[in-house]
Write an enzyme that holds these catalytic residues in place. Structure first.
Site, mmCIF file in Angstrom:
data_model
loop_
_atom_site.group_PDB
_atom_site.id
_atom_site.type_symbol
_atom_site.label_atom_id
_atom_site.label_comp_id
_atom_site.label_asym_id
_atom_site.label_seq_id
_atom_site.Cartn_x
_atom_site.Cartn_y
_atom_site.Cartn_z
ATOM 1 N N ARG A 15 53.954 24.906 23.896
ATOM 2 C CA ARG A 15 54.852 26.037 23.628
ATOM 3 C C ARG A 15 54.047 27.245 23.130
ATOM 4 O O ARG A 15 53.894 28.235 23.852
ATOM 5 C CB ARG A 15 55.920 25.605 22.593
ATOM 6 C CG ARG A 15 57.082 26.588 22.432
ATOM 7 C CD ARG A 15 56.789 27.775 21.549
ATOM 8 N NE ARG A 15 56.350 27.401 20.197
ATOM 9 C CZ ARG A 15 55.910 28.288 19.326
ATOM 10 N NH1 ARG A 15 55.856 29.572 19.624
ATOM 11 N NH2 ARG A 15 55.495 27.913 18.123
ATOM 12 N N ASP A 16 53.490 27.158 21.947
ATOM 13 C CA ASP A 16 52.821 28.331 21.375
ATOM 14 C C ASP A 16 51.607 28.715 22.213
ATOM 15 O O ASP A 16 51.298 29.899 22.384
ATOM 16 C CB ASP A 16 52.394 28.019 19.935
ATOM 17 C CG ASP A 16 52.244 29.270 19.078
ATOM 18 O OD1 ASP A 16 52.236 30.379 19.644
ATOM 19 O OD2 ASP A 16 52.123 29.141 17.854
ATOM 20 N N HIS A 207 50.735 26.479 9.777
ATOM 21 C CA HIS A 207 50.608 26.847 11.191
ATOM 22 C C HIS A 207 49.627 28.010 11.257
ATOM 23 O O HIS A 207 49.996 29.159 11.019
ATOM 24 C CB HIS A 207 52.012 27.244 11.676
ATOM 25 C CG HIS A 207 52.114 27.715 13.079
ATOM 26 N ND1 HIS A 207 52.710 26.960 14.079
ATOM 27 C CD2 HIS A 207 51.743 28.873 13.676
ATOM 28 C CE1 HIS A 207 52.695 27.641 15.216
ATOM 29 N NE2 HIS A 207 52.117 28.804 15.002
ATOM 30 N N HIS A 209 46.822 30.403 13.077
ATOM 31 C CA HIS A 209 46.118 30.938 14.244
ATOM 32 C C HIS A 209 44.695 31.240 13.779
ATOM 33 O O HIS A 209 44.464 31.545 12.604
ATOM 34 C CB HIS A 209 46.846 32.175 14.784
ATOM 35 C CG HIS A 209 48.122 31.810 15.484
ATOM 36 N ND1 HIS A 209 48.227 31.735 16.855
ATOM 37 C CD2 HIS A 209 49.333 31.439 15.004
ATOM 38 C CE1 HIS A 209 49.455 31.358 17.175
ATOM 39 N NE2 HIS A 209 50.150 31.173 16.077
ATOM 40 N N CYS A 240 49.903 35.150 20.290
ATOM 41 C CA CYS A 240 51.287 35.530 20.046
ATOM 42 C C CYS A 240 51.576 36.803 20.822
ATOM 43 O O CYS A 240 50.878 37.803 20.655
ATOM 44 C CB CYS A 240 51.555 35.753 18.561
ATOM 45 S SG CYS A 240 53.263 36.272 18.284
ATOM 46 N N ASN A 249 46.257 29.105 18.356
ATOM 47 C CA ASN A 249 46.365 28.254 17.169
ATOM 48 C C ASN A 249 45.032 27.557 16.961
ATOM 49 O O ASN A 249 44.256 27.390 17.900
ATOM 50 C CB ASN A 249 47.415 27.163 17.390
ATOM 51 C CG ASN A 249 48.795 27.721 17.625
ATOM 52 O OD1 ASN A 249 49.178 27.982 18.750
ATOM 53 N ND2 ASN A 249 49.543 27.909 16.567
HETATM 54 P P1 HMG Z 1 68.210 40.465 22.511
HETATM 55 O O1 HMG Z 1 67.871 41.323 23.666
HETATM 56 O O2 HMG Z 1 68.442 41.124 21.192
HETATM 57 O O3 HMG Z 1 69.423 39.456 22.805
HETATM 58 O O4 HMG Z 1 67.035 39.397 22.326
HETATM 59 P P2 HMG Z 1 70.825 39.606 23.426
HETATM 60 O O5 HMG Z 1 71.651 38.535 22.771
HETATM 61 O O6 HMG Z 1 71.292 41.040 23.365
HETATM 62 O O7 HMG Z 1 70.593 39.200 24.954
HETATM 63 C C1 HMG Z 1 69.843 39.982 25.850
HETATM 64 C C2 HMG Z 1 69.583 39.180 27.129
HETATM 65 O O8 HMG Z 1 68.846 37.994 26.825
HETATM 66 C C3 HMG Z 1 70.866 38.719 27.806
HETATM 67 O O9 HMG Z 1 70.581 38.638 29.190
HETATM 68 C C4 HMG Z 1 71.029 37.317 27.266
HETATM 69 O O10 HMG Z 1 71.774 36.486 28.112
HETATM 70 C C5 HMG Z 1 69.597 36.840 27.207
HETATM 71 P P3 HMG Z 1 70.939 39.836 30.208
HETATM 72 O O11 HMG Z 1 72.419 40.048 30.030
HETATM 73 O O12 HMG Z 1 70.121 41.009 29.774
HETATM 74 O O13 HMG Z 1 70.532 39.288 31.533
HETATM 75 N N1 HMG Z 1 69.423 35.794 26.199
HETATM 76 C C6 HMG Z 1 68.898 34.583 26.456
HETATM 77 N N2 HMG Z 1 68.454 34.020 27.582
HETATM 78 C C7 HMG Z 1 68.006 32.748 27.491
HETATM 79 N N3 HMG Z 1 67.967 32.051 26.337
HETATM 80 C C8 HMG Z 1 68.406 32.585 25.183
HETATM 81 C C9 HMG Z 1 68.899 33.909 25.231
HETATM 82 N N4 HMG Z 1 69.397 34.721 24.285
HETATM 83 C C10 HMG Z 1 69.722 35.872 24.889
HETATM 84 N N5 HMG Z 1 68.361 31.883 24.050
HETATM 85 C C11 HMG Z 1 66.219 37.246 21.703
HETATM 86 C C12 HMG Z 1 67.062 38.449 21.296
HETATM 87 C C13 HMG Z 1 66.000 36.410 20.476
HETATM 88 C C14 HMG Z 1 66.968 36.448 22.753
HETATM 89 C C15 HMG Z 1 64.883 37.773 22.290
HETATM 90 O O14 HMG Z 1 64.334 38.663 21.370
HETATM 91 C C16 HMG Z 1 63.908 36.670 22.582
HETATM 92 O O15 HMG Z 1 64.137 35.845 23.454
HETATM 93 N N6 HMG Z 1 62.769 36.637 21.872
HETATM 94 C C17 HMG Z 1 61.804 35.600 22.110
HETATM 95 C C18 HMG Z 1 60.734 35.695 21.133
HETATM 96 C C19 HMG Z 1 59.766 34.539 21.259
HETATM 97 O O16 HMG Z 1 60.033 33.534 21.897
HETATM 98 N N7 HMG Z 1 58.604 34.717 20.594
HETATM 99 C C20 HMG Z 1 57.610 33.729 20.576
HETATM 100 C C21 HMG Z 1 57.977 32.565 19.720
HETATM 101 S S1 HMG Z 1 57.775 32.871 17.963
HETATM 102 C C22 HMG Z 1 56.124 32.520 17.651
HETATM 103 O O17 HMG Z 1 55.367 32.329 18.563
HETATM 104 C C23 HMG Z 1 55.669 32.410 16.228
HETATM 105 C C24 HMG Z 1 55.436 30.973 15.784
HETATM 106 O O18 HMG Z 1 54.490 30.324 16.608
HETATM 107 C C25 HMG Z 1 54.958 30.959 14.337
HETATM 108 C C26 HMG Z 1 53.773 31.906 14.084
HETATM 109 O O19 HMG Z 1 52.700 31.713 14.671
HETATM 110 O O20 HMG Z 1 53.979 32.848 13.334
HETATM 111 C C27 HMG Z 1 56.739 30.167 15.853
HETATM 112 MG MG MG Z 2 52.351 30.529 16.371
#
Ligand code: HMG
Ligand code: MG
Length: 301
Positions: A15-16, A207, A209, A240, A249
């Site tokens: 995933r990450d 966690h 990086h 990220c 990571n």
């Molecule tokens: P948004 O644009 O504010 O959401 O995004 P929305 O509710 O207004 O929806 C917009 C569009 O997204 C719509 O589609 C929804 O259907 C779709 P459209 O009408 O435009 O075609 N949608 C989805 N589609 C599939 N699955 C869903 C979903 N939700 C809405 N669950 C949202 C808000 C959270 C969805 C967006 O910002 C997003 O997907 N962000 C992803 C961020 C991400 O995955 N980042 C990486 C992971 S975090 C990380 O890596 C850190 C970590 O490792 C720890 C660390 O290292 O710090 C965990």
């Molecule tokens: Mg991470």
């Protein structure tokens, strides 16, 4: 303090790691990687995320991955879920563990999930309630626990405040993410000490990086404070997408080497883990970032 006798390694590479690869890896390859990691003895292998495919196209095939995966009994395959839409997708995929992911930094929260910290907690609440209702385990992540790429240093108290809310929502564990890898041991320990005032240490994970090469020493600093769950990514995959310049990571092979050297049990087999790392690095057309993986390969050659 005495180091823990046993550590749970949480593998986040599929995933990450893969969420940040420019190259989109086919579902069949992800399945092969996840199965190899489970066979190596990792008790938890994060399998993907149900997020917007417009934001993270690399994870768009998570349902396909889960449908094709041979799930090994006793192994957990969590997925990231930001909202109810993601929750429903996870439920349809027969997922048993989900992770909600917030941040201790307002600007990072906006860039990563398009809402403030307070709004994110409001979105997570129904997800947490639904997880409880359907008997799914719930993990919580907090990003930017020491520094934010947009705001700079983050106060330990800000991390503790979010951790407390995630715990109250029902997270069995909270993973503290040094998203951009700038932390050093004294700051990591100060942050953990602050969070431990709100969340029992046995429910905290770290966690890291490895952008600045501090991850292993930060892991040692965390072990010294009684943290016994460590996230890592095979071959050091990752980064990220919302934190420019952040590298992958800490590599699982490097973490395992450290833990084994300290006499800490993990149940993970180094040869199988390193083979999984070589497999995915081969697919991506590069060497593993892990120094241990490279050293072992050189020794075997
Ligand atoms: P948004 O644009 O504010 O959401 O995004 P929305 O509710 O207004 O929806 C917009 C569009 O997204 C719509 O589609 C929804 O259907 C779709 P459209 O009408 O435009 O075609 N949608 C989805 N589609 C599939 N699955 C869903 C979903 N939700 C809405 N669950 C949202 C808000 C959270 C969805 C967006 O910002 C997003 O997907 N962000 C992803 C961020 C991400 O995955 N980042 C990486 C992971 S975090 C990380 O890596 C850190 C970590 O490792 C720890 C660390 O290292 O710090 C965990
Ligand atoms: Mg991470």
């Amino acid at each position: 303090m005495q180091l823990p006798g046993e550590v749970r390694m949480v593998e986040v590479g599929p995933r990450d790691g893969l969420q940040n690869e420019a190259q989109i890896v086919p579902a069949a390859t992800k399945i092969a990687l996840i199965e190899r990691l489970a066979e190596a003895g990792l008790p938890t292998v994060e399998a993907g995320s149900f997020v917007s495919p417009k934001w993270i196209p690399q994870m768009a095939d998570t349902a396909e991955v889960l449908a094709g995966l041979r799930r090994k009994p006793g192994v957990s395959y969590p997925v990231l879920v930001p909202n109810m839409k993601g929750f429903e997708a996870a439920r349809a995929a027969r997922v048993e563990e989900i992770a909600i992911f917030g941040a201790a930094s307002e600007k990072f929260s906006q860039r990563n999930i398009n809402c403030s910290i307070a709004e994110s907690l409001e979105r997570f609440a129904p997800v947490a309630a639904a997880a409880r209702q359907h008997g799914m385990r719930l993990r919580g992540y907090i990003s930017c626990v020491v520094d934010c790429p947009y705001e700079g240093p983050i106060a330990p108290e800000a991390v503790a405040a979010v951790a407390e809310r995630l715990l109250a929502m029902g997270c069995y564990e909270i993973s503290l993410g040094d998203t951009i890898g700038t932390g050093t041991p004294a700051r990591i320990q100060a942050m953990i000490a602050s969070v431990a005032g709100a969340v029992p240490r046995e429910r905290l994970a770290v966690h890291f990086h490895d952008t600045y090469g501090q991850a292993l020493v930060n892991i040692l600093a965390s072990l010294e404070l009684g943290i016994a769950t460590i996230d890592s990514s095979v071959a050091g995959l990752g980064g990220c997408p919302y934190a420019k310049g952040a590298s992958g990571n800490v590599a699982s092979e490097d973490v395992l080497y450290l833990l084994s050297g300290l006499g800490i049990r993990t149940g993970v087999d180094m040869a199988r883990l390193a083979a999984a790392g070589r497999f995915i690095s081969g697919v991506l057309g590069r060497e593993p970032v892990s120094k241990v993986a490279r050293a072992l390969a050189a020794k075997a050659a």
